[in-house]
Structure formats: structure tokens, C-alpha cells
Design an enzyme around this catalytic site. Structure first.
Site, mmCIF file in Angstrom:
data_model
loop_
_atom_site.group_PDB
_atom_site.id
_atom_site.type_symbol
_atom_site.label_atom_id
_atom_site.label_comp_id
_atom_site.label_asym_id
_atom_site.label_seq_id
_atom_site.Cartn_x
_atom_site.Cartn_y
_atom_site.Cartn_z
ATOM 1 N N ASP A 137 55.377 91.771 -0.419
ATOM 2 C CA ASP A 137 54.908 93.046 -0.945
ATOM 3 C C ASP A 137 56.033 94.047 -0.758
ATOM 4 O OD1 ASP A 137 53.018 95.119 -1.704
ATOM 5 O OD2 ASP A 137 51.475 93.741 -0.990
ATOM 6 N N HIS A 183 42.729 93.123 -2.152
ATOM 7 C CA HIS A 183 42.381 93.767 -0.884
ATOM 8 C C HIS A 183 41.937 95.217 -1.032
ATOM 9 C CE1 HIS A 183 46.381 95.037 -1.809
ATOM 10 N NE2 HIS A 183 46.341 95.937 -0.854
ATOM 11 N N ASP A 184 41.992 95.747 -2.251
ATOM 12 C CA ASP A 184 41.579 97.140 -2.475
ATOM 13 C C ASP A 184 40.227 97.255 -3.174
ATOM 14 O OD1 ASP A 184 43.978 98.179 -1.452
ATOM 15 O OD2 ASP A 184 44.984 97.914 -3.385
ATOM 16 N N ASP A 196 54.188 97.493 -5.041
ATOM 17 C CA ASP A 196 53.060 98.391 -4.806
ATOM 18 C C ASP A 196 53.127 99.611 -5.727
ATOM 19 O OD1 ASP A 196 50.830 98.858 -2.810
ATOM 20 O OD2 ASP A 196 51.941 100.708 -2.473
ATOM 21 N N GLU A 225 51.953 96.266 -9.416
ATOM 22 C CA GLU A 225 50.582 96.752 -9.267
ATOM 23 C C GLU A 225 50.432 97.990 -10.129
ATOM 24 O OE1 GLU A 225 47.298 98.546 -6.145
ATOM 25 O OE2 GLU A 225 49.390 99.098 -5.993
#
Ligand code: GLC
Length: 534
Positions: A101, A327-328, A203, A266
Site C-alpha cells: 500500500d 477494509h473501508d 491510496d 484507489e
């Protein structure tokens, strides 16, 4: 794409690991790198090609690692750089790939860059972050809002200016218009790429550049009180600025120094905006994350339309990708229900493009209710009345029926699902009706059939209940996939073509082996993957 020779990130499946919650190896209740190594054989068995690790770098953990204090190190909670090197080696030894990430939009306020930047107005790193004067009345420079609640501006007493943070105040945004910042982050990329990392999930890619004039965002006329407060304004000046593509192109050229490396971006944007992140002539992100399956209502007409819209909007060089959970977001099981999540699995693994699987989805793990006193996620803590905590989707992986599910020998950092004694890898491996068995079989078939791995997508039919499509390639079998997105039985009849074949995989295994011709009757929540006669 080159049918004869697809690249690994086109033919393979990506698996997201949230490192805190995958496997603890040193009995502190938090997952770590040695733990991941221990579970690589499982991922290989499942048929995964690439592992994406959420952040593992030194961090105060205000946003659980998305607040980085050192881009080139490993947080002691997760291990050290030798553990990382061992992990990379073990991944490669299994002919798998490792994606890290990369969080370039913001650092932690504990990063030495920010400490310098905030030390004085004339510090050489002042311009590495976004500093602005107050308005004449002392208020924030503009109306931009933080994703985690409240204003996106933080007043700094020492230097008497505000700094911008799209997330927590302890996550100041870097100034990507500054060439020194660009160079520093490209240097970080080189550091990991030289080690042999296969790429990055980048990200909040669409946040990286902001309007040069810092104009006020327009008020959102459709804002609903239950929504996150960030939605009160439309982020037209604070995100997705045209100049971001120049940055993405530069990141791409860093990757292109090396062989077969890639980046996933993302990006939460509507389809047409999303497509621009592939870059002109394919010099942008390899895979701008396609989040439609986790944002659209779970209804056949909407999904059928969105899939075709996405397919139709892809640039010629653009390779598709699909995601059900991360995960969000709430897990797919908790959004569409357990029965429909089997249909969702079939959709994810039969659509054209790279699927990303979120750890535990292959077991049908559900969002775990976390008592308020145990909430850890800042998004949940800052907006307590809106039920926005992301903790429920981040609970420990369920491996066995032992205490703490084989995740750890001590109480984990976040509580486990109380169903883990029956919902776990060990029990599901031998259960033909388990979600894990469905995933494993779909993956095996997908990875062995050219039509499913890289063949074309041909929409066949959709109505209020059903979505049906064909996958075909110049070699191997053709497949018809019919998915019932409702709980009620439905009929399927192809128009203009005759389709005959045998049900190879079904969400209800009892449907398998059935020969189909003309009218097909499906029960509620049924998904059929049919090998068509040639
Ligand atoms: C991304 C991450 C999320 C994090 C945020 C700020 O959206 O996926 O977990 O909180 O960026 O870094």
C-alpha cells in the site's frame, strides 16, 4: 490485451490482507508479517496470484497505518525489514506477487517532513504540505471538509497558519505540486521496487492534487443527515483535478523502469471520471479500482446496466477489475445477505477482469458488531451517531475452531465473530456446501479456462431479477452465467439464440450436473455457471 500472453495482474487474482487481522505470530493480539508467511500456503491453495498488504510501515496508528511516519520502514508491531524480506522471498518462491500500500497523499504529523514543515514558516520543507493563512475573520481558508468529520483545516499556533488534511488532523496532506515532494515519493517507490516488490495499491489517488486557487466546494443540495459530514459539500475543487493525471503518469514511469510491475489506484468516482485514470495511451494506473459492486444497489437492472456501461467505457488498452469488499466498507455478506453473497462470489469470479478478494470474504465472514466502548476506527469515533465505524469489517481472520480462531493465542486487538467456531477455514475446507468451497471451485475453474480468465464478456439477458452473460475465448469452452439477484424463483429464456449445456458450478450444489436447454428455472438466490455445448 495479448490473449496468448496475458500479464500476471490480468490473469491472476488479487487478495487483500489487512495485516493487523490476518495472523498473529508473536502473541500480542495483532497480526504480523511472520503470521502472513505462515498462511501463504493457504493462499496458494486457494489459487491467489497476488497479495496486497494494507500499510505495514512505522505509524502512530491513528488511522491504523494509513498515517505513515517512515515510508521505508516496518512497524515493530508487524516485524522488521528482515521479516519483510523473508515474506517477499516466500511469496516469490510460491510464484506469487506482493503489492504494498503506497500512501502518497498524506503522511503522519509525526513524519520528520511534517515536523520540519511545521517548525517555522521559512523551513525548507514548509512548502511540502499545504499551509494557508486564515481568512480575515480568523476562520478556515475555505469550506473543505475532512473525510473523518469536521473541517479539513487545522490551525497551527506556532506558525499562525492552517494546514490542510483530507483525513485526520494527524494526517496532513502533502503538496504534490512541489517537485521535491514528487521526487521524495518516487524515491520511496524505487526503494521498494528495487527490493523486488511487484507493485502498489495507491491510496486515495484522486485526492493527490487540489485546486490551485483553493476555491470553496459547492454545497451538496442532496445531502442526507445520516451521511458522513464530508458529503455536505461536493468535492469538485478538493479532489480529481486534471493535473493529477500528470502525477499518475510520472508514478507509472517509475514502475516502468522495472519488469512487470503494476499499480492499482484507489479511486471512488463515477465510471467516466474513473476511466481517465487509465491515462491517455494507457500510461496511467494499470487498474483504477472499480468499486461499483460495492457502491451500487444490489439489484439486477442496476448491476446489468453498470457492468455494460463499465465495459463500454473502458479505453481500448484498459483492463477491467472488480471488487466486492475492502477494509473501508461493509463486507459483502453484511450488505447483501449470506445467500446473495454466494451469487456475488460467482459474479466477481466470472466477470471479465481482475478480481480482488478481501480476506475472509471467501469464508462468508460477516461484519462483527463491536460494542461502542471497543470502537477503534477514527471514522466511527468522530461521527458516533452515524454508524460509520469500519471496525466490523476488520475483525481477525477465522482459521480454526480453537480459541481465538487460530488467529492468535491471546485476546485479539478487535473482537472475533462469535460464530468463528463454525465459520472458519478448517471446518469449511471439508464442507461441500461452504462458501470456501464455492470460492475454491470458482477460482480453479476461472484459472483453468481461457474464456473465464480473459475471454470476452457478452451480455445475454437481464430483467428485474436476473443478470446473464456469456464468456468466450478463441480456445476452450464457452460459459453462460445466470445470476438470480432476488430471493424468489425466476425463469430464464435466451432470446434469439439457443443455449444448451451442463451446470458446472452452482450456488446451490444440488443444481450441478443438470442439463439445460431453452427455459431454465432458477430458485431464489441461485447462480448457475453453465458449460455450453460447443
Ligand atoms: C483510504 C484507505 C482508508 C484510509 C484513508 C486515508 O481510503 O483505504 O482506510 O482511512 O485512505 O488514508
Amino acid at each position: 490485451m495479448n490473449e496468448a500472453n496475458p500479464l500476471w495482474w490480468q490473469s491472476g487474482i488479487v487478495y487483500q490482507i489487512y495485516p493487523r487481522s490476518f495472523q498473529d505470530s508473536n502473541a500480542d493480539g495483532v497480526g504480523d508479517l511472520r503470521g502472513v508467511i505462515k498462511r501463504l500456503d493457504y493462499l496458494k491453495w486457494l489459487g491467489i496470484k497476488a497479495v496486497w498488504l494494507s500499510p505495514i510501515y512505522p505509524s502512530p496508528m491513528d488511522d491504523f497505518g494509513y498515517d505513515i511516519a517512515d515510508y521505508k520502514g516496518i512497524h515493530p508491531l508487524f516485524g522488521n525489514i528482515e521479516d519483510f524480506d523473508a515474506l517477499l522471498e516466500e511469496v516469490h518462491a510460491r510464484d506469487m506477487k506482493l503489492l504494498l500500500d503506497l500512501v502518497p497523499n498524506h503522511s503522519s504529523d509525526q513524519h520528520p517532513w511534517f515536523k520540519e514543515s511545521r517548525s517555522s514558516r521559512d523551513n525548507p520543507k514548509r512548502n511540502w504540505y499545504l499551509w494557508k493563512d486564515a481568512r480575515p475573520d480568523g476562520s478556515e481558508p475555505n469550506n473543505w471538509l475532512s473525510e473523518f468529520g469536521g473541517s479539513a483545516w487545522q490551525w497551527d499556533e506556532t506558525t499562525q497558519q492552517y494546514y490542510y488534511h483530507a483525513f485526520l488532523a494527524s494526517q496532513p496532506d502533502l503538496n504534490w505540486r512541489n517537485p521535491e515532494v514528487q521526487q521524495a515519493m518516487f524515491d520511496v517507490m524505487h526503494f521498494w521496487l528495487k527490493k523486488g516488490v511487484d507493485g502498489f495499491r495507491v491510496d486515495v489517488m484522486w485526492h493527490m492534487i487540489k485546486d490551485e486557487q483553493f476555491r470553496d466546494n459547492p454545497i451538496n443540495p442532496d445531502y442526507q443527515p445520516h451521511e458522513s459530514t464530508v458529503k455536505k459539500v461536493l468535492a469538485v475543487y478538493s479532489t480529481d483535478q486534471p493535473e493529477v493525471h500528470e502525477i499518475v503518469r510520472k508514478m507509472r514511469s517509475v514502475l516502468d523502469h522495472y519488469k512487470e510491475r503494476m499499480m492499482i489506484g484507489e479511486i471512488y468516482l463515477p465510471i467516466q471520471r474513473l476511466m481517465s485514470y487509465y491515462g491517455t495511451d494507457g500510461n496511467g494506473a494499470h487498474l483504477p479500482f472499480n468499486f461499483q459492486l460495492l457502491t451500487l444497489p444490489w439489484e439486477a437492472p442496476q448491476l446489468a446496466a453498470a457492468i455494460s456501461q463499465y465495459e463500454g467505457a473502458l479505453p481500448q488498452h484498459g483492463w477491467p477489475n472488480w471488487v466486492l469488499s475492502n477494509h473501508d466498507q461493509p463486507r459483502i455478506t453484511s450488505r447483501v445477505g449470506m445467500q446473495q453473497s454466494r451469487v456475488a462470489a460467482m459474479l466477481l469470479l466470472t466477470l471479465r477482469g481482475t478480481p480482488t478478494i478481501y480476506y475472509g470474504d471467501e469464508l462468508g465472514m460477516q461484519d462483527v458488531p463491536i460494542p461502542f466502548a471497543e470502537v477503534q476506527d477514527p471514522q466511527g469515533l468522530n461521527m458516533p451517531d452515524k454508524n460509520l465505524s469500519r471496525d466490523p469489517a476488520r475483525t481477525p481472520m477465522q482459521w480454526t475452531e480453537e480459541n481465538y480462531a487460530g488467529f492468535s493465542t491471546v485476546k485479539p486487538w478487535l473482537r472475533l465473530a462469535n460464530t468463528y467456531r463454525r465459520v472458519n477455514v478448517e471446518t469449511q475446507k471439508s464442507d461441500p456446501y461452504a462458501m470456501l468451497t464455492l470460492y475454491k471451485r470458482l477460482i480453479e475453474l476461472r484459472q483453468s479456462e481461457p474464456s473465464l480468465m480473459w475471454g470476452s464478456y457478452i451480455p445475454v439477458y437481464s430483467d428485474q431479477q436476473l443478470v446473464a452473460f456469456i464468456r468466450e475465448a478463441s480456445t476452450g469452452s464457452r460459459f453462460l452465467i445466470i445470476l438470480n439477484l432476488t430471493h424468489r424463483p425466476a425463469y430464464f429464456k435466451a432470446e434469439h439464440i439457443t443455449l444448451e449445456g451442463i451446470v458446472e458450478i452452482a450456488t446451490f450444489p444440488e443444481d450441478e450436473g443438470q442439463r439445460i436447454k431453452d427455459y431454465i428455472t432458477l430458485s431464489g438466490d441461485a447462480g448457475l455457471l453453465i458449460r455450453l455445448d460447443s
